[in-house]
Write an enzyme that holds these catalytic residues in place. Structure first.
Site, PDB file in Angstrom:
ATOM      1  N   LEU A  36       0.838  -1.212   0.000  1.00 36.55           N
ATOM      2  CA  LEU A  36       0.000   0.000   0.000  1.00 36.55           C
ATOM      3  C   LEU A  36       0.872   1.261   0.000  1.00 36.55           C
ATOM      4  CD1 LEU A  36      -2.977  -1.030   2.350  1.00 36.55           C
ATOM      5  CD2 LEU A  36      -2.827  -1.174  -0.138  1.00 36.55           C
ATOM      6  N   THR A 135       7.299  -5.542 -18.722  1.00 38.37           N
ATOM      7  CA  THR A 135       6.847  -4.452 -19.593  1.00 38.37           C
ATOM      8  C   THR A 135       7.643  -4.433 -20.896  1.00 38.37           C
ATOM      9  OG1 THR A 135       7.017  -2.044 -19.810  1.00 38.37           O
ATOM     10  CG2 THR A 135       8.383  -3.022 -18.129  1.00 38.37           C
ATOM     11  N   ASP A 136       7.026  -3.905 -21.943  1.00 39.42           N
ATOM     12  CA  ASP A 136       7.758  -3.769 -23.219  1.00 39.42           C
ATOM     13  C   ASP A 136       8.874  -2.733 -23.116  1.00 39.42           C
ATOM     14  OD1 ASP A 136       6.182  -1.476 -23.087  1.00 39.42           O
ATOM     15  OD2 ASP A 136       5.308  -1.696 -25.080  1.00 39.42           O
ATOM     16  N   GLU A 137       8.843  -1.916 -22.042  1.00 40.90           N
ATOM     17  CA  GLU A 137       9.860  -0.864 -21.924  1.00 40.90           C
ATOM     18  C   GLU A 137      11.265  -1.443 -21.744  1.00 40.90           C
ATOM     19  OE1 GLU A 137       8.720   2.606 -19.687  1.00 40.90           O
ATOM     20  OE2 GLU A 137       6.592   2.171 -19.931  1.00 40.90           O
ATOM     21  N   TYR A 160      13.345   3.188 -14.405  1.00 38.72           N
ATOM     22  CA  TYR A 160      12.227   2.231 -14.257  1.00 38.72           C
ATOM     23  C   TYR A 160      12.453   1.002 -15.144  1.00 38.72           C
ATOM     24  CZ  TYR A 160       7.736   0.077 -15.440  1.00 38.72           C
ATOM     25  OH  TYR A 160       6.736  -0.833 -15.704  1.00 38.72           O
ATOM     26  N   LYS A 164      13.149  -3.005 -14.233  1.00 41.79           N
ATOM     27  CA  LYS A 164      12.289  -4.111 -14.692  1.00 41.79           C
ATOM     28  C   LYS A 164      13.106  -5.118 -15.508  1.00 41.79           C
ATOM     29  CE  LYS A 164       8.329  -4.518 -14.274  1.00 41.79           C
ATOM     30  NZ  LYS A 164       7.519  -5.166 -13.211  1.00 41.79           N
ATOM     31  N   ASP A 288      10.616  18.067 -22.673  1.00 39.26           N
ATOM     32  CA  ASP A 288      10.513  16.619 -22.863  1.00 39.26           C
ATOM     33  C   ASP A 288      11.073  15.863 -21.660  1.00 39.26           C
ATOM     34  OD1 ASP A 288       9.851  14.291 -24.129  1.00 39.26           O
ATOM     35  OD2 ASP A 288      11.173  14.587 -25.852  1.00 39.26           O
TER      36      ASP A 288
HETATM   37  P1  NAD Z   1       0.822   0.630  -9.871  1.00 42.59           P
HETATM   38  O1  NAD Z   1       1.901   1.601  -9.552  1.00 42.59           O
HETATM   39  O2  NAD Z   1      -0.556   1.134 -10.159  1.00 42.59           O
HETATM   40  O3  NAD Z   1       0.663  -0.417  -8.656  1.00 42.59           O
HETATM   41  C1  NAD Z   1       1.774  -0.980  -8.029  1.00 42.59           C
HETATM   42  C2  NAD Z   1       1.268  -1.716  -6.790  1.00 42.59           C
HETATM   43  O4  NAD Z   1       2.407  -2.341  -6.161  1.00 42.59           O
HETATM   44  C3  NAD Z   1       0.639  -0.801  -5.732  1.00 42.59           C
HETATM   45  O5  NAD Z   1      -0.523  -1.415  -5.210  1.00 42.59           O
HETATM   46  C4  NAD Z   1       1.713  -0.683  -4.657  1.00 42.59           C
HETATM   47  O6  NAD Z   1       1.181  -0.467  -3.364  1.00 42.59           O
HETATM   48  C5  NAD Z   1       2.378  -2.038  -4.772  1.00 42.59           C
HETATM   49  N1  NAD Z   1       3.773  -2.019  -4.289  1.00 42.59           N
HETATM   50  C6  NAD Z   1       4.749  -1.120  -4.598  1.00 42.59           C
HETATM   51  N2  NAD Z   1       5.879  -1.442  -3.931  1.00 42.59           N
HETATM   52  C7  NAD Z   1       5.613  -2.564  -3.207  1.00 42.59           C
HETATM   53  C8  NAD Z   1       6.388  -3.381  -2.337  1.00 42.59           C
HETATM   54  N3  NAD Z   1       7.661  -3.095  -2.078  1.00 42.59           N
HETATM   55  N4  NAD Z   1       5.811  -4.465  -1.784  1.00 42.59           N
HETATM   56  C9  NAD Z   1       4.498  -4.765  -2.040  1.00 42.59           C
HETATM   57  N5  NAD Z   1       3.719  -4.014  -2.832  1.00 42.59           N
HETATM   58  C10 NAD Z   1       4.278  -2.931  -3.417  1.00 42.59           C
HETATM   59  O7  NAD Z   1       1.380  -0.248 -11.070  1.00 42.59           O
HETATM   60  P2  NAD Z   1       0.598  -0.885 -12.312  1.00 42.59           P
HETATM   61  O8  NAD Z   1       0.505   0.110 -13.380  1.00 42.59           O
HETATM   62  O9  NAD Z   1      -0.603  -1.570 -11.817  1.00 42.59           O
HETATM   63  O10 NAD Z   1       1.685  -1.974 -12.768  1.00 42.59           O
HETATM   64  C11 NAD Z   1       1.676  -3.276 -12.201  1.00 42.59           C
HETATM   65  C12 NAD Z   1       2.809  -4.078 -12.811  1.00 42.59           C
HETATM   66  O11 NAD Z   1       2.638  -4.164 -14.218  1.00 42.59           O
HETATM   67  C13 NAD Z   1       4.191  -3.467 -12.586  1.00 42.59           C
HETATM   68  O12 NAD Z   1       5.090  -4.508 -12.323  1.00 42.59           O
HETATM   69  C14 NAD Z   1       4.505  -2.791 -13.911  1.00 42.59           C
HETATM   70  O13 NAD Z   1       5.895  -2.759 -14.126  1.00 42.59           O
HETATM   71  C15 NAD Z   1       3.807  -3.707 -14.882  1.00 42.59           C
HETATM   72  N6  NAD Z   1       3.354  -3.093 -16.136  1.00 42.59           N
HETATM   73  C16 NAD Z   1       2.609  -1.946 -16.115  1.00 42.59           C
HETATM   74  C17 NAD Z   1       2.134  -1.409 -17.312  1.00 42.59           C
HETATM   75  C18 NAD Z   1       1.271  -0.169 -17.320  1.00 42.59           C
HETATM   76  O14 NAD Z   1       0.938   0.330 -18.396  1.00 42.59           O
HETATM   77  N7  NAD Z   1       0.854   0.358 -16.187  1.00 42.59           N
HETATM   78  C19 NAD Z   1       2.430  -2.032 -18.522  1.00 42.59           C
HETATM   79  C20 NAD Z   1       3.193  -3.218 -18.502  1.00 42.59           C
HETATM   80  C21 NAD Z   1       3.636  -3.730 -17.313  1.00 42.59           C
HETATM   81  P1  TYD Z   2       3.060   7.282 -18.969  1.00 42.72           P
HETATM   82  O1  TYD Z   2       1.576   7.176 -18.801  1.00 42.72           O
HETATM   83  O2  TYD Z   2       3.890   7.856 -17.883  1.00 42.72           O
HETATM   84  O3  TYD Z   2       3.559   5.818 -19.381  1.00 42.72           O
HETATM   85  P2  TYD Z   2       5.040   5.333 -19.904  1.00 42.72           P
HETATM   86  O4  TYD Z   2       6.000   6.427 -19.697  1.00 42.72           O
HETATM   87  O5  TYD Z   2       5.310   4.163 -19.024  1.00 42.72           O
HETATM   88  O6  TYD Z   2       4.845   4.974 -21.344  1.00 42.72           O
HETATM   89  O7  TYD Z   2       3.337   8.134 -20.286  1.00 42.72           O
HETATM   90  C1  TYD Z   2       2.790   7.769 -21.541  1.00 42.72           C
HETATM   91  C2  TYD Z   2       3.333   8.727 -22.571  1.00 42.72           C
HETATM   92  O8  TYD Z   2       2.802  10.027 -22.309  1.00 42.72           O
HETATM   93  C3  TYD Z   2       4.842   8.876 -22.515  1.00 42.72           C
HETATM   94  O9  TYD Z   2       5.343   9.025 -23.852  1.00 42.72           O
HETATM   95  C4  TYD Z   2       5.063  10.153 -21.737  1.00 42.72           C
HETATM   96  C5  TYD Z   2       3.843  10.985 -22.097  1.00 42.72           C
HETATM   97  N1  TYD Z   2       3.364  11.899 -21.042  1.00 42.72           N
HETATM   98  C6  TYD Z   2       3.153  13.249 -21.319  1.00 42.72           C
HETATM   99  O10 TYD Z   2       3.358  13.713 -22.459  1.00 42.72           O
HETATM  100  N2  TYD Z   2       2.708  14.059 -20.307  1.00 42.72           N
HETATM  101  C7  TYD Z   2       2.485  13.597 -19.057  1.00 42.72           C
HETATM  102  O11 TYD Z   2       2.094  14.398 -18.149  1.00 42.72           O
HETATM  103  C8  TYD Z   2       2.676  12.208 -18.776  1.00 42.72           C
HETATM  104  C9  TYD Z   2       2.438  11.664 -17.405  1.00 42.72           C
HETATM  105  C10 TYD Z   2       3.116  11.399 -19.797  1.00 42.72           C
END
Ligand code: NAD
Ligand code: TYD
Length: 352
Positions: A36, A135-137, A160, A164, A288
């Site tokens: 949390l 993640t694809d990143e 980040y 990962k 940027d």
């Molecule tokens: P988020 O930031 O919304 O949620 C992360 C969750 O992990 C939160 O509930 C947080 O409390 C919990 N957390 C953080 N540190 C912790 C710790 N040390 N111990 C236990 N819990 C902890 O993230 P999300 O967007 O839901 O992403 C979830 C996963 O999917 C991540 O591993 C992320 O790298 C991966 N992912 C996300 C995306 C995306 O577009 N959001 C895409 C591909 C992969």
């Molecule tokens: P984000 O949602 O942070 O995801 P990620 O960086 O993991 O792809 O950002 C998505 C795209 O939007 C990324 O190219 C950065 C851009 N972005 C903005 O232009 N303005 C913003 O305020 C944020 C948060 C992201």
């Protein structure tokens, strides 16, 4: 009955996964372990909190005692590791917590699962599996053409994505060294309900509703490959059940859009459905992001051919569902954007 240890299940994708699984299956038990942090929110899980097949435990994935205790208390079949620090901009400002949670936390989970599941030298209880949600990143950035395949070399740029990618390498090391049963999924950008408003779509949505400037990094022509979160959950479910041990699966639905397109889509939705006063005058091009990856695009052929996965929600449908959800959950947005979010926002966007 299969028991899943889901970590980070109070965050955006993790909560969607918990809800998705408990909604579909009666023979699934979910233990949700989440620290949390600012990104975790128990409000996301009110629909399941009384479900007898659900248990929540507040703990850190880096805490060996807490994680091992859970393995002693529950007969865990699968670990699905969502827990992470997930925001690129925060990783640029402060990388260390990303190493701790994303790398050391993953290694701790792997080690605890290995100790609990091991029945002999390099052998484990039947049917168990560790799935790393990646993640694809980790692949870095694409030029104008081409897609990320599972064979694309890892080339992360941000703190980040580097954390990962490091975690993925440890998952691979456990498979290679100890024959530990794993899968890795690498998904493109998700959108949908419960996404924390530090990410592009909910941030732009919230700012538009409040007539605040819409910060677009650089020229706004960076491309992300957007997938509706439920389609990601479906992919994870399929990989746990049918993924070949040791394999990586890329997840994405060929939905590449430049950021500026996303921003304009949100503005026109709100203009039409909520407030005719909003418009493109709110768009503000800002400095940027450092090291900003230009384009992400997934080739999902492997998961489609091997497991029959396909995305069910088109971008046009998914974005409307998402924006409608945010409009219907203004209380949720208000709760998560009060307090610490305000100081994050001011520091990040207003230089305060
Ligand atoms: P988020 O930031 O919304 O949620 C992360 C969750 O992990 C939160 O509930 C947080 O409390 C919990 N957390 C953080 N540190 C912790 C710790 N040390 N111990 C236990 N819990 C902890 O993230 P999300 O967007 O839901 O992403 C979830 C996963 O999917 C991540 O591993 C992320 O790298 C991966 N992912 C996300 C995306 C995306 O577009 N959001 C895409 C591909 C992969
Ligand atoms: P984000 O949602 O942070 O995801 P990620 O960086 O993991 O792809 O950002 C998505 C795209 O939007 C990324 O190219 C950065 C851009 N972005 C903005 O232009 N303005 C913003 O305020 C944020 C948060 C992201």
């Amino acid at each position: 009955m299969k028991t899943y240890l889901v970590t980070g299940g109070a965050g955006f994708i993790g909560a969607n996964f918990v809800l998705y699984m408990l909604d579909r299956y009666d023979d699934v038990r979910i233990i949700n372990l989440d620290k949390l942090t600012y990104a975790g929110n128990l409000e996301n899980l009110t629909a399941v909190e009384k479900n007898p097949n659900y248990r929540f435990v507040q703990a850190d994935i880096c805490d060996k005692e807490a994680v091992s205790a859970l393995f002693r208390e529950e007969e865990i079949d699968y670990v699905v590791n969502f827990a992470a620090e997930s925001h690129v901009d925060r990783s640029i400002a402060d990388p260390q917590i990303f190493v701790k949670t994303n790398v050391m936390g993953t290694v701790n989970l792997l080690q605890c699962a290995k100790e609990a599941w091991q029945v002999g030298d390099d052998t484990y209880r039947d049917g168990v599996k560790y799935l790393q949600v990646s993640t694809d990143e980790v692949y870095g950035t694409l030029g104008e053409t081409g897609y990320f395949m599972e064979t694309t070399p890892l080339d992360p740029h941000s703190p980040y994505s580097s954390s990962k990618a490091s975690a993925d390498l440890f998952v691979k090391a456990f498979a290679d060294t100890y024959k530990f049963p794993v899968n890795i999924t690498r998904c493109s950008n998700n959108y949908g309900p419960y996404q924390f408003p530090e990410k592009l779509i909910p941030l732009i949505m919230n700012n538009t509703l409040h007539h605040k400037p819409l910060p677009v990094y650089g020229d706004g022509m960076q491309v992300r490959d957007w997938l509706y979160v439920e389609d990601h959950c479906k992919a994870i479910d399929m990989v746990i059940r049918s993924g070949v041990l040791g394999e990586v699966y890329n997840v994405g639905g060929h939905n590449e859009r430049p950021n500026i397109f996303i921003v304009k889509t949100i503005i026109s939705y709100i203009k039409e459905h909520v407030d005719p006063e909003v418009g493109e005058h709110l768009i503000t091009y800002v400095t940027d992001r450092k090291g900003h990856d230009r384009r992400y695009g997934i080739d999902p052929t492997k998961i489609k051919d091997a497991l029959g996965w396909y995305p069910e929600t088109t971008f046009e449908v998914g974005i409307k569902k998402t924006l409608k959800w945010y409009l219907e959950h203004k209380d949720w947005v208000e709760h998560v954007t009060s307090g610490a979010y305000q100081s994050y926002y001011q520091k990040m966007y207003e230089g305060k």
